[in-house]
Design an enzyme around this catalytic site. Sequence first.
Site, PDB file in Angstrom:
ATOM      1  N   GLU A 771     -42.786   3.555  48.234  1.00 34.29           N
ATOM      2  CA  GLU A 771     -43.080   1.478  48.835  1.00 34.29           C
ATOM      3  C   GLU A 771     -43.164   1.393  47.345  1.00 34.29           C
ATOM      4  O   GLU A 771     -44.540   0.370  47.345  1.00 34.29           O
ATOM      5  CB  GLU A 771     -43.977   2.073  49.867  1.00 34.29           C
ATOM      6  CG  GLU A 771     -43.722   2.512  51.155  1.00 34.29           C
ATOM      7  CD  GLU A 771     -42.439   1.551  51.866  1.00 34.29           C
ATOM      8  OE1 GLU A 771     -42.537   0.015  51.805  1.00 34.29           O
ATOM      9  OE2 GLU A 771     -41.812   2.500  52.319  1.00 34.29           O
ATOM     10  N   ASP A 772     -42.553   1.234  46.249  1.00 36.67           N
ATOM     11  CA  ASP A 772     -42.706   0.513  45.354  1.00 36.67           C
ATOM     12  C   ASP A 772     -43.952   0.471  44.221  1.00 36.67           C
ATOM     13  O   ASP A 772     -44.034  -1.038  43.414  1.00 36.67           O
ATOM     14  CB  ASP A 772     -42.705  -1.501  45.556  1.00 36.67           C
ATOM     15  CG  ASP A 772     -41.092  -1.038  46.247  1.00 36.67           C
ATOM     16  OD1 ASP A 772     -39.934  -0.956  46.305  1.00 36.67           O
ATOM     17  OD2 ASP A 772     -40.632  -2.737  47.174  1.00 36.67           O
ATOM     18  N   ALA A 773     -44.968   1.805  44.216  1.00 32.95           N
ATOM     19  CA  ALA A 773     -46.165   2.069  43.920  1.00 32.95           C
ATOM     20  C   ALA A 773     -45.572   2.105  42.853  1.00 32.95           C
ATOM     21  O   ALA A 773     -44.851   2.580  42.468  1.00 32.95           O
ATOM     22  CB  ALA A 773     -46.671   2.699  44.540  1.00 32.95           C
ATOM     23  N   ARG A 961     -32.004  -3.162  46.894  1.00 33.50           N
ATOM     24  CA  ARG A 961     -32.526  -4.817  46.013  1.00 33.50           C
ATOM     25  C   ARG A 961     -31.757  -5.329  45.820  1.00 33.50           C
ATOM     26  O   ARG A 961     -31.877  -6.771  44.660  1.00 33.50           O
ATOM     27  CB  ARG A 961     -34.300  -4.552  45.208  1.00 33.50           C
ATOM     28  CG  ARG A 961     -35.337  -4.536  46.360  1.00 33.50           C
ATOM     29  CD  ARG A 961     -36.067  -3.362  46.756  1.00 33.50           C
ATOM     30  NE  ARG A 961     -36.166  -3.212  48.054  1.00 33.50           N
ATOM     31  CZ  ARG A 961     -37.831  -3.397  47.375  1.00 33.50           C
ATOM     32  NH1 ARG A 961     -38.028  -2.667  46.095  1.00 33.50           N
ATOM     33  NH2 ARG A 961     -38.449  -2.704  48.468  1.00 33.50           N
TER      34      ARG A 961
END
Lengths: 1166, 366
Positions: A771-773, A961
């Site tokens: 999750e984009d960490a 994205r």
Amino acid sequence: MVINDVDVREDPAWLKKHKTGKGQALEAPVKNAVDKFQLLPAFLKVRGLVKQHIDSFNYFVNCEIKKIIHAKANEKITSDVDPNYYIKYLDIYVGKPSLEQDYMVESITPQQCRLRDITYAAPISVDIEYTRGKEIVSRKSKQGQGGVVIGRMPIMLRSSRCVLTGKTEAQVAKLGECPLDPGGYFVVKGTEKVILIQEQLSKNRIIIDTDSSGCVAASVTSSTHERKSKTNFLVKHERIYVRLNTFTDDVPIIVVFKAMGMESDQEIVQLVGRDPRYAGILTPSLQECSSLGVYTENQALEYLGTKVKVMQKAWMKQTKSKVDEARDILQNVFLAHVPVKEYNFRQKCIYVGVILRRMLEAMMDPSFVDDKDYVGNKRLELAGQLIALLFEDLFKRMNSEIKRLVDSTFAKPNRSTVFDVAKVIRPDMLSQGLEHAISSGNWTVKRFRMERKGVTQVVSRLSFIAALGHMTRISSQFEKTRKVSGPRALQPSQWGMLCPCDTPEGEACGLTKNLALMTHVTTDEEEGPLINLCTTLGVEDLSMLTGDEINSTKAYMVIFNGLMLGVHRRPNWFANTLRLLRRCGKIGEFVSIFTNPKQRCVYVASDGGRVCRPLVIADQGISRVKEHHMKELKDGFRTFDDFLREGLVEYLDVNEENNTLIALYESEATSRTTHIEIEPFTILGVCAGLIPFPHHNQSPRNTYQCAMGKQAMGNIAYNQLCRMDTLLYLLVYPQRPLLTTRSIELVKYDKLGAGQNATVAVMSYSGYDIEDAIVMNKSSLDRGFGRCIVMKKASAPIKKYANRTSDRIVAPRLIADKEGCLRVPDRAQILDYDGIGGVGEIIRPGDIYINKESPINTRDTVPNPMAIPDSAYKPTPMTYKGPPGECAIVDKVLLTSNDEQQFMIKVLFRHTRRPEIGDKFSSRHGQKGVCGTIVQQEDFPFSERGICPDLIMNPHGFPSRMTIGKMIELLGGKAGVLSGKFHYGSAFGEPSGHADTVEAISATLVKHGFSYCGKDFLYSGITGNPLQSYIFMGPIYYQKLKHMVLDKMHARASGPRMVLTRQPTEGRSREGGLRLGEMERDCLIAHGSSMLLLERLMISSDQFVVQVCTKCGLLGHHNHKLRMSFCSTCRNGENIATMKLPYACKLLFQELQSMNIVPKLDLAEA
Amino acid sequence: MAPTSALDMPDMPSGKLPPHLELQRTRVICAADAAAHTESIQYSGAYALSRIDNSLRLREFCDNFRVEVFSLNEDDIEFDMIGIDAAIANAFRRILIAEVPTMAIEKVFVANNTSVIQEEVLAHRLGLVPLKVDPRLFEYKSESDLANEKNTIVLKLDVVCSRQDGRIKNATVKSEQLQWLPNGSEYQIEKTSKTYTSFSCSQETLPALKDNPIASRYPDIILAKLRPGQCIELEAHAVKGMGKTHAKWSPVATARYRMLPEVALLENIRDSLAEELVEKCPVNVFDIEDLSRGRKKAVVARPRDCTLCRECVLGDGWDKRVQIRRVKEHFIFSVESTGALPPDVLFLESVKILEEKCQRLLVELS
């Protein structure tokens, strides 16, 4: 080729030459692309980034304020009592910012104002002429300062009245100001306030629209200095009506025509147009009029008189007849901006005729309906205009106050002294009115019944870009809650004027906009000379024409600022001549001339608030700007204004753009091209300009970055360490991005960066990167990556009380410890001998930093207030509150006083933080992520050259994205590091060389022995083996965002409770409990875990033991002395049972009882 | 490598691995898109079907293990470590980065700081300054220990910036201005006669420190910038520590290895193709050998220079002609010292630490 004096396209010799020259390469002028980029820095040098604000304020202070005092209604104050008495304003001046202190007038600087919490304002003074006794006195100016001071005007920074204008960088720095600060805001009571640009529908223009039922309607919002009104035209049952606020009902349009003196139906129809279909559509309206029995002007006025709203003010004497009243409304309210002289409604009739024709056209062809969201129909209201509105209102109020004073003075039968008005003018009203409006943002203009909230905002100083972006922000008048898509949508006409990327997400999406880089907002221009010019150029005056001539297909109507001037038979010649005059500087550069063949109109506009932008003029597709011009510009022989004056570049507003064919690049120009863009990336604003390769990104990503760039920590200004902001985030080692854009250089982001170039490896690592960490390298953090400083301000006023006592600051009182030694108490350890925390001391939560004492008695008079004994003071120390376990450092202490002699102490605390798990970071492509884990360097992968990434990003961030720009940034950054030069990534910059192409970047990479695609061969730091895939690795500019775990982290076992309900408090700031919400409760119920439910909702919250009388069912009480429970209703203690219930429940019972409702508990044996 | 048909394979295990397996075992194949066979094969019975024992034998290791120093200077060393598993090589790298101790400034006592730089930022910068001192002369200092001459180095920084004959003196504070105080701290603890250190003797009396006084390894590291009238006065206490606690204690700028590059020409590359190949490589791995009759042939001349840009295997058909490989048990190890110890000594230290660790494990096991 003569360019400057004659429009070449009009020059027959030139045209002939070029017609024959077609296809012959030798004769045709050479088309060679000139690098016009240099025009941009030149433009910004002249105009600055926030010139629109400054221009508008300058216009107000220099011109409009004079117009206001010379307006008929304001210029003279007379007395109702003494007809000979008068006060006349001759002139008005706004001085330089200064402050009167101890009867000395001192010049002030903005930085002083910020630190001392005072207003950066200048005195407004006037020259007046008035009667004193029998003589006429005049108080005139001396050295640019008027005779009488009437108030203080807050001064916009960097405006013509500001002390910073015309100063060099060094001089500005000497005044404590950042040379890169754009100005354009106010300093009011120490806080920086910006007046947002307000977007609204243009005034005095006809807007054809469709209403909810699909019928055509027209509306005109009239605005003059005296009056604002809105006139609506609508279609009901095929008849056309006028709707006005002052009429109780909609009135038929034909009746209005007749009331305005146009009694003949034929004339009316002729005025509308000669198309037979028009008469057909108008027939029902005409019939209705005759069915009402209205044939003459008087009948019409009588009819309208019956529809006039009865004024509520019954005490007002009915002086006017109904007919007069109706006529007055037609003159003053109905289309108020169209002038009516001596009840000659001719011009107004023509105006209505035009509106009707436009409506009828729209009925027959829906393409004639205007677009309300079209930028050309919008006007931007800037600081100057808003302040002008407010100022005029306050000025009027001041005048009426003076008048009241004069009247009451003259009403007195015998006066001892001669009345001198100059001595009674009080400057407070104006000063406070202006100051209060700007500081609160509530714009109340009584005469227009205008009441707007949130007009001003505190300048966001989170980062340099945040402040800059704040100056270009436009707020819309639309309600944010309404779910309409039209006003929020991206308008094609906002190309180059408003930034397509920079808008917030959520409710204000599309309503809050930002200006593009080169946009200019016009200010009002003198109308008279332009009207004269139009007449000279052959505009035939309307009053001499009949309806038939006006509507003739041969002639175009000339409309100047929404007013019909007349008709012209050669509209193109007229428009071109006006443009020619504009290009050679004979009329203002912002006057727009726009021919609309569809409406057969020529629109000339010189009003304020239009957005416009500069473009290079091209003749038959050949740019007027040549190589030698650019060279002269580079060598400093030429400025942007020279380009403008010589007709090489001109400003176009949105409407005039419709008459042009603009080529993006010179190479794309055809023979029909009239203009060429200066640089395509100027369609973006300042915030979007920071993004490298934005044209390779998915569009919402750029929007996200625009919002996030404002939260990035970095440098704020050169004077950041001298400021005393309530909250200041700074990066310890900010860098300039390796991959820059031209916009970055233009807005000086490279000098005040907000981020660091991190070597990023795009790979999955450890599982703490979902999750984009992001995974961070501990050694990088050790070496200072992402380290930031948080400064917080605390201030304490030293109050003075009514009995002339005041607070005092004393050295800490010593206390005796166990051994009997006197020592400073622990909490006061960091205090200096003056009772204020020492600079550089480490302060922990609970420590005292100002040892303040207040007098116990602040009301009764004390004989000697300065020397009351110590015992008369109670300690009111200021203690530091911060995150538990963390300590801060006293960074700065400021002792100062404001303009009301209020003494105060400001203390700045500094806390340096290194990144920790949960801190938020983001690249410049709308890709935010929190730090998921911090890993030792030896565990990190390393390349064959020993390069170890600073952070690892998960590749899953890319596919959905689609931020290709980020990948190119990585490549470009890597190539930049290898070749030792900054690479560029300006938007749409590849054709003009302002962005490096991927091919060129790849070639650089290969030249230095790296893979063309940026993927490296890495070894795992844990196993030592090579990784099975090549890893995309290189530097990306990363921003640290202001959201940090330390400020949000919160947990509680037990803690404070609310007094009323005895439930745990709410929120982190109150050390509150964690709520078990409704849905969580539902889960517990569904699980059947009733004991857990009981424990969570009652036992751990507000359990309370009550005594219940089983007989009467009411609550009793327990007497601890007697150890007995009693029922106060039954007056005995026999049937008392003890039970537990939530305190909130007991509270409810008691509150019900107080309302005469008796809740009874019916207990059963369990 | 050309695929081998099953029919062409030898019927019986010959006691030797077939060449394609041998290649997989000893080489990493770096294709244009991804690297293959990166793992080292550890299991002793991995090739049991071919009747080959894959177990590691000490004798064999001793016979095959070689270290060849490629270059060595004051700060850097590059040497080849041949015949060792990646895990061991990596262990040395990891120990070098994180576990070889050095001395670094840990505590800073700021007496006065009127500069723009914040105290904690200055302290952080001081901490990262590499000190030229042999850490083996010192002991670790635990929280409870008193600072003595065996565990603490005290450095002083006392700079005043002033304007002297139109010139600004001390505008930049550099690391050379850090002064060693061999007698320990000069600052007294408030209300006592004691200082912050309790040295029993001067550190100068130590034989190893007598001739080379302690200072920053590099004289020109900028610590702070001052303007006339500003000053910095502080005392910095350096202690022994390890890189895993904080990067400032890491003795190396970086320690890394790479496997020996090997570039194989799978077929003879001649004439224009040869020229193309030479042209392709940005680091000049290939050379052209002139054959008779003006014909040319490409040869791999400097495989060690290969940086794995993979240009030579890109393009039509090139992956069939050239193969880039990495030799698995041949490590080109390089260490960049920050200056506390010479790089060769650093590596030996890491060997000692690994040895110690092994000893400890053995002790635990027995």
